[in-house]
Design a protein around this motif. Structure first.
Motif, PDB file in Angstrom:
ATOM      1  N   SER A 235       0.829  -1.203   0.000  1.00 46.62           N
ATOM      2  CA  SER A 235       0.000   0.000   0.000  1.00 46.62           C
ATOM      3  C   SER A 235       0.864   1.254   0.000  1.00 46.62           C
ATOM      4  O   SER A 235       1.828   1.365   0.770  1.00 46.62           O
ATOM      5  N   ARG A 261       0.686   3.640  -8.499  1.00 52.08           N
ATOM      6  CA  ARG A 261      -0.012   4.920  -8.467  1.00 52.08           C
ATOM      7  C   ARG A 261       0.350   5.743  -9.697  1.00 52.08           C
ATOM      8  O   ARG A 261      -0.519   6.373 -10.314  1.00 52.08           O
ATOM      9  N   THR A 264      -1.414   4.412 -12.810  1.00 52.79           N
ATOM     10  CA  THR A 264      -2.838   4.742 -12.816  1.00 52.79           C
ATOM     11  C   THR A 264      -3.044   6.199 -13.185  1.00 52.79           C
ATOM     12  O   THR A 264      -3.932   6.544 -13.980  1.00 52.79           O
ATOM     13  N   GLN A 310      -9.075  -1.743  -8.246  1.00 48.20           N
ATOM     14  CA  GLN A 310      -7.793  -1.908  -7.573  1.00 48.20           C
ATOM     15  C   GLN A 310      -8.021  -2.373  -6.135  1.00 48.20           C
ATOM     16  O   GLN A 310      -8.597  -1.668  -5.321  1.00 48.20           O
ATOM     17  N   GLU A 366     -10.990   2.022  -6.281  1.00 53.23           N
ATOM     18  CA  GLU A 366     -10.029   1.528  -5.299  1.00 53.23           C
ATOM     19  C   GLU A 366     -10.773   1.095  -4.045  1.00 53.23           C
ATOM     20  O   GLU A 366     -11.570   1.851  -3.489  1.00 53.23           O
ATOM     21  N   VAL A 368     -10.806   0.514  -0.318  1.00 51.35           N
ATOM     22  CA  VAL A 368      -9.987   1.043   0.768  1.00 51.35           C
ATOM     23  C   VAL A 368     -10.539   0.722   2.146  1.00 51.35           C
ATOM     24  O   VAL A 368      -9.879   0.946   3.148  1.00 51.35           O
TER      25      VAL A 368
END
Length: 381
Positions: A235, A261, A264, A310, A366, A368
């Motif tokens: 992460s 990251r 993306t 993701q 995403e 999370v």
């Protein structure tokens, strides 16, 4: 290749490297299967390449059992089971388990060199790594049908790095006949594992350059609509470290997640640029729109619809910098369960996973939210 309807997006599974954390990806795959999601294409790096090869190299009904067999073998060196522990005690247990693995190796995966690498002369193959990965070749031969992979029922792409040139390459069953050596090359992380020779060239783990093969997938297919499940094991987000050991862990997380990251963000920027060019072309008068240069620009501005879902493994409070080589049975089960729970929750939002070609949309979802972990055994077929 397996058939899909023309109206369906191409289904892609992207698996990052991360050693022992790869059991999380197996849990995700279990949940995807329960949701009747079968990938048309799998791209993997390092442990993601091993999981990908096991999935692509077996019929649909055997994939989960083969994944389970691999992870139960890998965790058999430390088949630990215990009840709840406070984070500090559990952290000590994990570090002790990782120390044992570093000393003794992992069943079916790698073993320490005896004598150690430093006792071999410079240039000897044994002098290039701390461990011998011959057990992995035997495991892959037992669990993976490479004839099936090369029949291309599922497209398989594996990232590796040419040691001499530093170039990131992908071994792809649309271009190469793949064997155990290609999977091993993708997972040959130095200095632990030796480089793998393929056609006179030597290769290391693809994660040395890029730990996530998402960019390769998007550059390879700019025509089909894509529904991509990207499963990351590190992460980018995390707390400020309070100790040197926490700093080592945080640095590793950032190093292996930062490219994800950036990739993306690059996707979104490229998409926005193409959409702006497309809007400009649509506003041109008819005579200019028919000009050769306008047609050429229009071809470059062609945009497929892409949805990237993701999933990112979230550290437990007791995990440290050794989490990627802590192969205990308890941790394997917890990682597997985390992946299964995360994807099951994600699939309840399936209405957001729509590839809208008319709009040429690129969407990134995403996951999370934190989840409570209840350790379970990987589901039996």
């Amino acid at each position: 290749m397996q058939q899909r309807l023309p109206t369906q997006p191409r289904r892609v599974l992207v698996l990052q490297g991360g050693g022992a954390l790869g059991a999380y990806q197996a849990g995700v795959y279990q949940g995807l299967g329960e949701a009747d999601f079968r990938p048309d294409w799998i791209a993997g790096t390092s442990i993601g390449a091993i999981n990908a090869a096991i999935i692509a190299g077996n019929p649909a009904e055997a994939r989960l059992s083969r994944l389970r067999q691999f992870w139960e073998t890998a965790s058999s060196s430390l088949p630990l089971h215990f009840g709840p522990l406070d984070p500090q005690t559990r952290g000590l247990v994990n570090e002790a388990a990782a120390a044992w693995i570093a000393t003794a190796g992992v069943a079916g995966f790698f073993r320490p060199r005896i004598p150690p690498a430093i006792f071999y002369p410079s240039g000897a193959p044994q002098a290039r790594s701390l461990y011998d990965t011959a057990p992995l070749r035997d495991t892959l031969a037992a669990l993976v049908d490479f004839d099936r992979i090369n029949a291309r029922e599922i497209r398989l792409s594996l990232g590796a790095v040419n040691v001499r040139t530093g170039e990131l390459v992908y071994f792809d069953n649309e271009r190469h006949a793949l064997g155990p050596e290609h999977v091993m090359a993708s997972g040959a992380l130095p200095p632990g594992f030796p480089p793998v020779e393929i056609d006179g060239q030597f290769y290391w783990d693809g994660g040395v350059v890029s730990n996530t093969p998402l960019q390769y997938v998007l550059d390879e297919d700019m025509d089909d609509d894509l529904l991509v499940f990207q499963v990351d094991l590190f992460s980018a987000h995390g707390p400020l470290p309070n100790t040197v050991l926490e700093a080592i862990e945080r640095e590793k997380d950032i190093r292996y997640s930062s490219r994800t990251r950036r990739n993306t963000e690059a996707i979104l920027q490229k998409h926005d640029a193409k959409m702006a060019v497309r809007a400009l072309l649509d506003a041109l008068p008819a005579d200019l729109a028919e000009a050769e240069v306008a047609r050429r620009v229009g071809a470059l501005a062609r945009e497929n619809a892409v949805t990237v879902v993701q999933l990112v493994y979230r550290d437990k409070p007791y995990e440290g910098s050794s989490k990627d080589f802590e192969f205990s049975r308890q941790s394997m089960l917890e990682h597997w369960t985390s992946g299964h729970q995360d994807i099951c929750r994600t699939m309840t939002r399936r209405e957001h996973m729509v590839c809208d070609r008319k709009k040429g949309a690129t969407t990134v979802i995403e996951v999370v939210e934190a989840v409570e972990i209840e350790t379970v055994s990987p589901a039996r077929d």
